[in-house]
Scaffold this motif. Structure first.
Motif, PDB file in Angstrom:
ATOM      1  N   VAL A   1      64.529 -16.234  78.797  1.00  0.00           N
ATOM      2  CA  VAL A   1      63.127 -16.625  78.971  1.00  0.00           C
ATOM      3  C   VAL A   1      62.428 -15.493  79.715  1.00  0.00           C
ATOM      4  O   VAL A   1      62.755 -15.201  80.874  1.00  0.00           O
ATOM      5  CB  VAL A   1      62.984 -17.936  79.771  1.00  0.00           C
ATOM      6  N   ALA A   2      61.516 -14.830  79.045  1.00  0.00           N
ATOM      7  CA  ALA A   2      60.763 -13.751  79.691  1.00  0.00           C
ATOM      8  C   ALA A   2      59.715 -14.350  80.607  1.00  0.00           C
ATOM      9  O   ALA A   2      59.078 -15.358  80.270  1.00  0.00           O
ATOM     10  CB  ALA A   2      60.112 -12.863  78.637  1.00  0.00           C
ATOM     11  N   VAL A   3      59.533 -13.750  81.782  1.00  0.00           N
ATOM     12  CA  VAL A   3      58.519 -14.192  82.731  1.00  0.00           C
ATOM     13  C   VAL A   3      57.599 -13.013  83.032  1.00  0.00           C
ATOM     14  O   VAL A   3      58.038 -11.995  83.589  1.00  0.00           O
ATOM     15  CB  VAL A   3      59.151 -14.718  84.038  1.00  0.00           C
ATOM     16  N   ASP A   4      56.354 -13.123  82.631  1.00  0.00           N
ATOM     17  CA  ASP A   4      55.332 -12.108  82.925  1.00  0.00           C
ATOM     18  C   ASP A   4      54.343 -12.689  83.917  1.00  0.00           C
ATOM     19  O   ASP A   4      54.071 -13.895  83.908  1.00  0.00           O
ATOM     20  CB  ASP A   4      54.612 -11.690  81.645  1.00  0.00           C
ATOM     21  N   VAL A   5      53.756 -11.820  84.751  1.00  0.00           N
ATOM     22  CA  VAL A   5      52.862 -12.308  85.797  1.00  0.00           C
ATOM     23  C   VAL A   5      51.622 -11.435  85.883  1.00  0.00           C
ATOM     24  O   VAL A   5      51.675 -10.220  85.722  1.00  0.00           O
ATOM     25  CB  VAL A   5      53.585 -12.349  87.165  1.00  0.00           C
ATOM     26  N   LEU A   6      50.494 -12.071  86.116  1.00  0.00           N
ATOM     27  CA  LEU A   6      49.215 -11.415  86.391  1.00  0.00           C
ATOM     28  C   LEU A   6      48.530 -12.153  87.528  1.00  0.00           C
ATOM     29  O   LEU A   6      48.574 -13.381  87.583  1.00  0.00           O
ATOM     30  CB  LEU A   6      48.314 -11.436  85.152  1.00  0.00           C
ATOM     31  N   PRO A   7      47.891 -11.420  88.460  1.00  0.00           N
ATOM     32  CA  PRO A   7      47.912  -9.963  88.586  1.00  0.00           C
ATOM     33  C   PRO A   7      49.191  -9.481  89.249  1.00  0.00           C
ATOM     34  O   PRO A   7      49.942 -10.282  89.809  1.00  0.00           O
ATOM     35  CB  PRO A   7      46.701  -9.696  89.480  1.00  0.00           C
ATOM     36  N   ALA A   8      49.407  -8.192  89.211  1.00  0.00           N
ATOM     37  CA  ALA A   8      50.566  -7.617  89.888  1.00  0.00           C
ATOM     38  C   ALA A   8      50.320  -7.606  91.392  1.00  0.00           C
ATOM     39  O   ALA A   8      49.211  -7.312  91.845  1.00  0.00           O
ATOM     40  CB  ALA A   8      50.819  -6.197  89.385  1.00  0.00           C
ATOM     41  N   LEU A   9      51.361  -7.938  92.159  1.00  0.00           N
ATOM     42  CA  LEU A   9      51.331  -7.829  93.617  1.00  0.00           C
ATOM     43  C   LEU A   9      52.455  -6.890  94.032  1.00  0.00           C
ATOM     44  O   LEU A   9      53.591  -7.025  93.558  1.00  0.00           O
ATOM     45  CB  LEU A   9      51.518  -9.184  94.291  1.00  0.00           C
ATOM     46  N   SER A  10      52.181  -5.969  94.925  1.00  0.00           N
ATOM     47  CA  SER A  10      53.173  -4.966  95.296  1.00  0.00           C
ATOM     48  C   SER A  10      54.399  -5.575  95.954  1.00  0.00           C
ATOM     49  O   SER A  10      55.501  -5.047  95.825  1.00  0.00           O
ATOM     50  CB  SER A  10      52.547  -3.931  96.241  1.00  0.00           C
ATOM     51  N   GLN A  11      54.231  -6.699  96.632  1.00  0.00           N
ATOM     52  CA  GLN A  11      55.351  -7.298  97.356  1.00  0.00           C
ATOM     53  C   GLN A  11      56.063  -8.394  96.576  1.00  0.00           C
ATOM     54  O   GLN A  11      57.013  -9.001  97.066  1.00  0.00           O
ATOM     55  CB  GLN A  11      54.872  -7.874  98.700  1.00  0.00           C
ATOM     56  N   LEU A  12      55.631  -8.642  95.327  1.00  0.00           N
ATOM     57  CA  LEU A  12      56.185  -9.757  94.561  1.00  0.00           C
ATOM     58  C   LEU A  12      57.444  -9.349  93.793  1.00  0.00           C
ATOM     59  O   LEU A  12      57.475  -8.327  93.113  1.00  0.00           O
ATOM     60  CB  LEU A  12      55.142 -10.282  93.583  1.00  0.00           C
ATOM     61  N   GLN A  13      58.468 -10.190  93.906  1.00  0.00           N
ATOM     62  CA  GLN A  13      59.685 -10.035  93.122  1.00  0.00           C
ATOM     63  C   GLN A  13      59.949 -11.331  92.375  1.00  0.00           C
ATOM     64  O   GLN A  13      59.696 -12.414  92.902  1.00  0.00           O
ATOM     65  CB  GLN A  13      60.885  -9.698  94.020  1.00  0.00           C
ATOM     66  N   ILE A  14      60.458 -11.236  91.149  1.00  0.00           N
ATOM     67  CA  ILE A  14      60.726 -12.425  90.341  1.00  0.00           C
ATOM     68  C   ILE A  14      62.227 -12.601  90.182  1.00  0.00           C
ATOM     69  O   ILE A  14      62.934 -11.691  89.750  1.00  0.00           O
ATOM     70  CB  ILE A  14      60.041 -12.324  88.965  1.00  0.00           C
ATOM     71  N   ASP A  15      62.687 -13.766  90.567  1.00  0.00           N
ATOM     72  CA  ASP A  15      64.084 -14.157  90.380  1.00  0.00           C
ATOM     73  C   ASP A  15      64.127 -15.131  89.211  1.00  0.00           C
ATOM     74  O   ASP A  15      63.815 -16.312  89.366  1.00  0.00           O
ATOM     75  CB  ASP A  15      64.621 -14.794  91.668  1.00  0.00           C
ATOM     76  N   ASN A  16      64.503 -14.612  88.049  1.00  0.00           N
ATOM     77  CA  ASN A  16      64.450 -15.402  86.812  1.00  0.00           C
ATOM     78  C   ASN A  16      65.844 -15.872  86.417  1.00  0.00           C
ATOM     79  O   ASN A  16      66.665 -15.088  85.945  1.00  0.00           O
ATOM     80  CB  ASN A  16      63.818 -14.576  85.696  1.00  0.00           C
ATOM     81  N   GLN A  17      66.118 -17.146  86.611  1.00  0.00           N
ATOM     82  CA  GLN A  17      67.396 -17.726  86.218  1.00  0.00           C
ATOM     83  C   GLN A  17      67.206 -18.817  85.165  1.00  0.00           C
ATOM     84  O   GLN A  17      68.054 -19.692  85.006  1.00  0.00           O
ATOM     85  CB  GLN A  17      68.111 -18.305  87.443  1.00  0.00           C
ATOM     86  N   MET A  18      66.113 -18.752  84.438  1.00  0.00           N
ATOM     87  CA  MET A  18      65.841 -19.753  83.412  1.00  0.00           C
ATOM     88  C   MET A  18      66.642 -19.457  82.148  1.00  0.00           C
ATOM     89  O   MET A  18      66.938 -18.296  81.827  1.00  0.00           O
ATOM     90  CB  MET A  18      64.349 -19.804  83.083  1.00  0.00           C
ATOM     91  N   ARG A  19      66.971 -20.537  81.425  1.00  0.00           N
ATOM     92  CA  ARG A  19      67.689 -20.421  80.161  1.00  0.00           C
ATOM     93  C   ARG A  19      66.891 -21.093  79.052  1.00  0.00           C
ATOM     94  O   ARG A  19      66.374 -22.195  79.240  1.00  0.00           O
ATOM     95  CB  ARG A  19      69.060 -21.084  80.269  1.00  0.00           C
ATOM     96  N   ALA A  20      66.790 -20.414  77.925  1.00  0.00           N
ATOM     97  CA  ALA A  20      66.136 -21.013  76.753  1.00  0.00           C
ATOM     98  C   ALA A  20      67.169 -21.869  76.015  1.00  0.00           C
ATOM     99  O   ALA A  20      68.288 -21.421  75.753  1.00  0.00           O
ATOM    100  CB  ALA A  20      65.588 -19.935  75.834  1.00  0.00           C
ATOM    101  N   VAL A  21      66.796 -23.101  75.714  1.00  0.00           N
ATOM    102  CA  VAL A  21      67.711 -24.030  75.048  1.00  0.00           C
ATOM    103  C   VAL A  21      67.018 -24.651  73.842  1.00  0.00           C
ATOM    104  O   VAL A  21      65.794 -24.619  73.722  1.00  0.00           O
ATOM    105  CB  VAL A  21      68.174 -25.142  76.023  1.00  0.00           C
ATOM    106  N   ASN A  22      67.813 -25.217  72.954  1.00  0.00           N
ATOM    107  CA  ASN A  22      67.258 -25.962  71.837  1.00  0.00           C
ATOM    108  C   ASN A  22      66.958 -27.384  72.286  1.00  0.00           C
ATOM    109  O   ASN A  22      67.332 -27.811  73.366  1.00  0.00           O
ATOM    110  CB  ASN A  22      68.244 -25.963  70.667  1.00  0.00           C
ATOM    111  N   GLY A  23      66.304 -28.134  71.410  1.00  0.00           N
ATOM    112  CA  GLY A  23      65.968 -29.502  71.759  1.00  0.00           C
ATOM    113  C   GLY A  23      64.479 -29.688  71.892  1.00  0.00           C
ATOM    114  O   GLY A  23      63.698 -28.721  71.831  1.00  0.00           O
ATOM    115  N   PRO A  24      64.057 -30.918  72.076  1.00  0.00           N
ATOM    116  CA  PRO A  24      62.619 -31.211  72.159  1.00  0.00           C
ATOM    117  C   PRO A  24      61.986 -30.622  73.410  1.00  0.00           C
ATOM    118  O   PRO A  24      62.662 -30.409  74.422  1.00  0.00           O
ATOM    119  CB  PRO A  24      62.577 -32.744  72.176  1.00  0.00           C
ATOM    120  N   CYS A  25      60.705 -30.347  73.301  1.00  0.00           N
ATOM    121  CA  CYS A  25      59.958 -29.840  74.453  1.00  0.00           C
ATOM    122  C   CYS A  25      59.545 -31.025  75.313  1.00  0.00           C
ATOM    123  O   CYS A  25      58.754 -31.868  74.892  1.00  0.00           O
ATOM    124  CB  CYS A  25      58.726 -29.063  73.981  1.00  0.00           C
ATOM    125  N   ARG A  26      60.097 -31.096  76.480  1.00  0.00           N
ATOM    126  CA  ARG A  26      59.793 -32.209  77.384  1.00  0.00           C
ATOM    127  C   ARG A  26      59.408 -31.673  78.752  1.00  0.00           C
ATOM    128  O   ARG A  26      59.731 -30.550  79.113  1.00  0.00           O
ATOM    129  CB  ARG A  26      61.009 -33.134  77.521  1.00  0.00           C
TER     130      ARG A  26
END
Length: 524
Positions: free
Chosen positions: A215-240
Motif C-alpha cells: 500500500v503506497a502512502v503519499d502525503v501533502l504537504p511535505a514536512l521536513s520533520q515527518l517520517q512515515i512508518d508504513n506497515q499496511m498490507r493490501a488484501v483481497n475481499g470487500p471494502c469495509r
C-alpha cells in the motif's frame, strides 16, 4: 458580467391572506416600519411542502425561523419567528465575508514577509537569523509559500546557520491553542486561526493499494520533520470500514521528528483513498513546511526554529502577497472553510483596531461597520466569525437585512458569486439537482449538531429574485434538509402566485436545453 439580483416592479399578493396561507403581509410585519424590526415574531404556517418536510423530521414550528423577501423590498412575504436569536452555524460566514469585503476591499492581500539579520557570506550562507512574519494569510498553501522561498533565494540567501524565527504577533496569543469545537481534535474543520497558517495545518495522506500486497502512502504537504512508518498490507475481499480505520497515528519523537504510523489491512477494492488529518501545532507545522520547500529548492539549514519578534535592525529580504480577498471569500463560502473564516475575522480586527488581533476587536469592528451600513443587528453575537460555535447568534430578519444590503453594495457581484449554487458547486452541489431551483439559487449552508441553516438568493421562475433565510435549532435538525430544499423550490416556483399552486408536489421537468444563469437575467 454577472449583475446583481433585482426584482421586477410588482406588488405583494395581498389576496394570499384570503387563502389562509399564513403569509406575513405589511400589516403583520409592522417591525419593518419600526426602527427595532428584530421584534417581529409572526407565527404563521409555511408552504405545504415545507410543512410536510418539518413534520417528517419531527421539528415543531417553534424551532424554525424563516424570512422570505423580494430583493429590494424589505417587507417580508414570509416571516416566521423572524426576530428570534438563533444559532446560525456556517451562515454566520455571510456576516464575516460581507464585512471583510466592505472593510478591507475585494483586492486586499495578506503579506508574509522574510527578514534577516547577521551577515551573508560569498556562498550565500546567512550567518544570522531568518525571520518569517505572518499577517494571517488564510491560503498560504505550498503553491503560495514556494513564492516566498524562491524570493529569499533570489535575494542571495541559500543557507541559514542561525535560527528560523517565526513572528506571529499579528494575532494575540489568546487566539491560539484553543480547544477544538468537538471531540474530533484531528478534524481539519477544528483547526484554529494563526498568523502563519500553513496548508490549514493538515496533512493529506493518499493510500493506494497494489495487487502485490503493498500500500503506497503519499502525503501533502511535505514536512521536513515527518517520517512515515508504513506497515499496511493490501488484501483481497470487500471494502469495509471508514477512514478512521486507516488513519495514521501521529507521534512526535524526542529527536524532533514526527512519525505517522499506518498499520492493518487495506482492501484492494477500496482503491485510492485520501485521509485529511490535522497534526502538530501551527508553529511546528509551518516550520516543517517551510524547511521542506527550502531544502527542495537547494537551501541548507543548520539551526533551530523558535518564535520571536523581528528585531528593529533586521532587513527586509522578501515579501509574498497572497490571493486577493475576493478569491478567499469564494473559498470560504463555497466550501464553508472555518479556518479561513476565522483568519479573516481576526484580520478585520487587526486592521481596524491595530494588531494584535483579538475576537473582541473583530466583533467591535464588524458591529461598527454594520451600524455605518445601516444594518440593524440588535441580537448579533459574534464569537469567531465562522459559525463553528454555540455562542454565535443572529436573527433570520437580521441576516435577511444583510443579504438585502449586500446585494445593493459595491461588493455585490463578488459576494453573490461566492455563494454555493444549488446543484452546481460547493456545499450545494448535490442538492436540488433535478428541480427548478437547481442552478437558480446562491445559498450558503450551515450545519452543526442540532442546527441546520440556509441563507441566500433565489432567482424564481416568475422573473423575481428573493432573499431566503431559514434557521433551525432543534435536536432533529439533521433530518430537515428536505424541508429546506422544499422551501427553496417553493420560492423558485414563485411565492407571488400563492401557496395553493406551489404546494402541488408535481415539479415541471427541466428543459434539456441549458438554462442561462438566472443571476445574469435578474440583474442590472
Amino acid at each position: 458580467m454577472p449583475r446583481r439580483f433585482a426584482p421586477r416592479a410588482a406588488a405583494l399578493l395581498l389576496a394570499c391572506a384570503a387563502l389562509g396561507c399564513g403569509v406575513s403581509l405589511p400589516l403583520t410585519a409592522q417591525a419593518r416600519v419600526k426602527a427595532k424590526h428584530p421584534s417581529v415574531n409572526v407565527t404563521t404556517v409555511l408552504p405545504q411542502p415545507v410543512m410536510v418536510g418539518l413534520q417528517r423530521a419531527h421539528i415543531p414550528l417553534s424551532s424554525i425561523s424563516v424570512v422570505v423577501e423580494k430583493v429590494g423590498d424589505r417587507t417580508p412575504i414570509v416571516a416566521l419567528n423572524a426576530g428570534k436569536p438563533m444559532m446560525p452555524a456556517s451562515t454566520m460566514k455571510l456576516v464575516t465575508t460581507y464585512s471583510g469585503l466592505s472593510i478591507l476591499g475585494p483586492d486586499y492581500r495578506w503579506r508574509t514577509s522574510a527578514y534577516a539579520d547577521g551577515t551573508l557570506d560569498a556562498n550565500g550562507v546567512l550567518h544570522g537569523n531568518l525571520y518569517i512574519q505572518g499577517t494571517g494569510d488564510p491560503k498560504l498553501v505550498p503553491e503560495e509559500l514556494i513564492d516566498l522561498v524562491q524570493k529569499i533565494h533570489k535575494a542571495g540567501i541559500n543557507g541559514v546557520e542561525g535560527a528560523l524565527v517565526l513572528d506571529k504577533r499579528y494575532f494575540d496569543a489568546s487566539t491560539r491553542d484553543l480547544p477544538p469545537f468537538d471531540d474530533d481534535a484531528t478534524a481539519p474543520y477544528n483547526v484554529g486561526p494563526d498568523p502563519l497558517l500553513y496548508a490549514f495545518k493538515s496533512l493529506s495522506f493518499t493510500l493506494t493499494p497494489s495487487p502485490d500486497g503493498s500500500v503506497a502512502v503519499d502525503v501533502l504537504p511535505a514536512l521536513s520533520q515527518l517520517q512515515i512508518d508504513n506497515q499496511m498490507r493490501a488484501v483481497n475481499g470487500p471494502c469495509r470500514g471508514d477512514a478512521a480505520s486507516v488513519s495514521p497515528t501521529v507521534t512526535p519523537q524526542p529527536n524532533g521528528t514526527v512519525v505517522a504510523s499506518f498499520t492493518g489491512d487495506y482492501s484492494v477494492r477500496c482503491g485510492p483513498r485520501t485521509i485529511n488529518v490535522a497534526v502538530l501545532d501551527h508553529s511546528a507545522f509551518f516550520a516543517g513546511g517551510f524547511l521542506a520547500l527550502w531544502q527542495q529548492t537547494g537551501g541548507t539549514f543548520s539551526g533551530t526554529t523558535r518564535e520571536g519578534a523581528v528585531p528593529v535592525g533586521a532587513r527586509l529580504v522578501a515579501t509574498h502577497q497572497g490571493p486577493v480577498l475576493s478569491d478567499i471569500v469564494r473559498d470560504i463560502n463555497k466550501f464553508s472553510n472555518n479556518t479561513m473564516a476565522r483568519n479573516l475575522f481576526l484580520t478585520i480586527g487587526a486592521t481596524e483596531e491595530r494588531p494584535p488581533a483579538t475576537p473582541e476587536k473583530s466583533a467591535r469592528a464588524i458591529e461598527a461597520f454594520l451600524r455605518r451600513d445601516s444594518i440593524d443587528m440588535e441580537y448579533l453575537t459574534l464569537d469567531n466569525g465562522s459559525g463553528l460555535s454555540r455562542d454565535e447568534h443572529i436573527t433570520a430578519l437580521s441576516l435577511a437585512d444583510l443579504l438585502q444590503r449586500a446585494n445593493a453594495s459595491p461588493v455585490a457581484q463578488v459576494f453573490v458569486e461566492s455563494l454555493p449554487i444549488a446543484g452546481v458547486d460547493g456545499t450545494m452541489r448535490n442538492r436540488l439537482t433535478n428541480q427548478g431551483a437547481g442552478g437558480n439559487a446562491h445559498i450558503k449552508t450551515g450545519t452543526l449538531r442540532d442546527v441546520r441553516a440556509i441563507a441566500g438568493y433565489v432567482a424564481s421562475a416568475d422573473g423575481n429574485s428573493y432573499v431566503v433565510v431559514s434557521l433551525i435549532n432543534d435536536p432533529h435538525s439533521e433530518a430537515a434538509r428536505a424541508a429546506h430544499d422544499a422551501l427553496l423550490e417553493w420560492v423558485y416556483q414563485g411565492p407571488s402566485q400563492g401557496f395553493t399552486k406551489v404546494s402541488d408536489p408535481v415539479v415541471e421537468p427541466r428543459s434539456s436545453k441549458p438554462r442561462k444563469n438566472p443571476h445574469k437575467r435578474a440583474a442590472h
